[in-house]
Design a protein around this motif. Sequence first.
Motif, PDB file in Angstrom:
ATOM      1  N   GLN A  57     -39.251 -38.039  16.935  1.00  0.00           N
ATOM      2  CA  GLN A  57     -39.445 -37.149  15.798  1.00  0.00           C
ATOM      3  C   GLN A  57     -38.366 -36.074  15.774  1.00  0.00           C
ATOM      4  N   ALA A  58     -38.028 -35.569  16.943  1.00  0.00           N
ATOM      5  CA  ALA A  58     -36.967 -34.562  17.013  1.00  0.00           C
ATOM      6  C   ALA A  58     -35.635 -35.168  16.594  1.00  0.00           C
ATOM      7  N   LEU A  59     -35.403 -36.418  16.986  1.00  0.00           N
ATOM      8  CA  LEU A  59     -34.171 -37.100  16.607  1.00  0.00           C
ATOM      9  C   LEU A  59     -34.069 -37.223  15.091  1.00  0.00           C
ATOM     10  N   ARG A  60     -35.171 -37.600  14.456  1.00  0.00           N
ATOM     11  CA  ARG A  60     -35.177 -37.690  12.997  1.00  0.00           C
ATOM     12  C   ARG A  60     -34.855 -36.333  12.369  1.00  0.00           C
ATOM     13  N   GLY A  61     -35.351 -35.268  12.999  1.00  0.00           N
ATOM     14  CA  GLY A  61     -35.061 -33.943  12.484  1.00  0.00           C
ATOM     15  C   GLY A  61     -33.579 -33.629  12.543  1.00  0.00           C
ATOM     16  N   HIS A  62     -32.925 -34.033  13.621  1.00  0.00           N
ATOM     17  CA  HIS A  62     -31.488 -33.803  13.750  1.00  0.00           C
ATOM     18  C   HIS A  62     -30.712 -34.630  12.730  1.00  0.00           C
ATOM     19  N   LYS A 116     -27.929 -42.294  25.808  1.00  0.00           N
ATOM     20  CA  LYS A 116     -27.022 -41.174  25.521  1.00  0.00           C
ATOM     21  C   LYS A 116     -26.481 -41.184  24.101  1.00  0.00           C
ATOM     22  N   GLN A 117     -26.267 -42.389  23.542  1.00  0.00           N
ATOM     23  CA  GLN A 117     -25.646 -42.467  22.222  1.00  0.00           C
ATOM     24  C   GLN A 117     -26.556 -41.961  21.103  1.00  0.00           C
ATOM     25  N   TYR A 118     -27.812 -41.684  21.420  1.00  0.00           N
ATOM     26  CA  TYR A 118     -28.737 -41.175  20.405  1.00  0.00           C
ATOM     27  C   TYR A 118     -29.043 -39.695  20.576  1.00  0.00           C
ATOM     28  N   LEU A 119     -28.503 -39.082  21.597  1.00  0.00           N
ATOM     29  CA  LEU A 119     -28.679 -37.642  21.762  1.00  0.00           C
ATOM     30  C   LEU A 119     -27.925 -36.911  20.654  1.00  0.00           C
ATOM     31  N   PRO A 120     -28.449 -35.792  20.179  1.00  0.00           N
ATOM     32  CA  PRO A 120     -27.793 -35.077  19.081  1.00  0.00           C
ATOM     33  C   PRO A 120     -26.667 -34.178  19.568  1.00  0.00           C
ATOM     34  N   VAL A 121     -25.582 -34.171  18.843  1.00  0.00           N
ATOM     35  CA  VAL A 121     -24.508 -33.204  19.006  1.00  0.00           C
ATOM     36  C   VAL A 121     -24.256 -32.602  17.630  1.00  0.00           C
ATOM     37  N   CYS A 122     -24.420 -31.314  17.514  1.00  0.00           N
ATOM     38  CA  CYS A 122     -24.246 -30.633  16.224  1.00  0.00           C
ATOM     39  C   CYS A 122     -25.135 -31.248  15.146  1.00  0.00           C
ATOM     40  N   GLN A 124     -26.505 -34.087  14.811  1.00  0.00           N
ATOM     41  CA  GLN A 124     -26.317 -35.489  14.441  1.00  0.00           C
ATOM     42  C   GLN A 124     -26.258 -36.346  15.696  1.00  0.00           C
ATOM     43  N   PRO A 125     -26.990 -37.461  15.752  1.00  0.00           N
ATOM     44  CA  PRO A 125     -26.908 -38.344  16.913  1.00  0.00           C
ATOM     45  C   PRO A 125     -25.478 -38.805  17.159  1.00  0.00           C
ATOM     46  N   ILE A 126     -25.103 -38.882  18.417  1.00  0.00           N
ATOM     47  CA  ILE A 126     -23.737 -39.237  18.797  1.00  0.00           C
ATOM     48  C   ILE A 126     -23.277 -40.519  18.106  1.00  0.00           C
TER      49      ILE A 126
END
Length: 329
Positions: A57-62, A116-122, A124-126
């Motif tokens: 859910q947090a990923l969708r928010g990013h 790791k490729q789905y962690l958010p940076v700025c 947006q997921p990497i």
Amino acid sequence: MASMVISDAYAVAAVTSVAVLPSSCTGSQPASSVAFPRTFFSGANASSSRATSGSRQALRGHVAAGAQSAAARRSVAVRASVEATNGATEVVPPRSVSVVLLAGGVGKRMGANMPKQYLPVCNQPIALYSFFTFAAMPEVKEIVVVADPSYHDLFQEASARITIPLSFALPGKERQDSVFNGLQKISSESALVAVHDSARPLVTPKDTLQVFSDAMTHGAAVLAVPSKATIKESDGKGFVHRTLDRRLLWEMQTPQVMRPQLLRDGFELVNREGLEVTDDVSIVEYLKQPVKITEGAYTNIKVTTPDDLLLAERIIGCSVEKAPLAAAA
């Protein structure tokens, strides 16, 4: 986490990388205080290859937070691609390149509860950085994402903001298996196939177009940077055997680009002989075919550890929510 100093070379390269970066990344928080939301890191779940429902859910928010900058980013990337054509050795026809985006890795060294490729940076997921970069390039015909089905919806939602076809392939046991699966999905009309690690978010349209052009000319090409370190070969017993000539050594990056038939022929040989390869152009090398080295940028890093996340943020020039990386007590 200790603060990090970015060299002048990184600062200069960061300016040239603006085409792949979200326009919303304008924070100025010191690098030493930047960390990632607790949601994405958990010591108890460090070996998990799936995100929890909360982290999803947090990923969708990013993803939603970064959506507004997508159109502007695509526009900048297209302009950069067109401008870069002037420096390319051979013009790459429109819609002639199929991209295989590898996004199926587990990323155990990151210590997060999702790859790791789905962690958010700025915000947006990497994985979406290079996804949008490729999608904005006129030369790219389609993107084949190699990913676990549980993450397909992330790319499907993002595909609403691109204009080229998106398809999926399942990841394999090893990297070469994932590349092989992705190769089976590309269009038969593509002149080139480009394989890229989604954990490299900072590849630029300019460097990408140049490696496309070199592959069009020579059959296969790879982005790389000259080695900075002194490399020594061991004797297998823990002693130095010899020092290699650094002037001849290059650190391989992605995308790695080649004619599809070369890759197919290479896979036939690799599978027949039971060979293992660690990158894509090695498959072509087994065919005794030349591979052109296209000099890229040191900022095209592969995000593998928390320190890499910090460096990627610093290159981009933004900040995210401050939170400890360690699990809650």
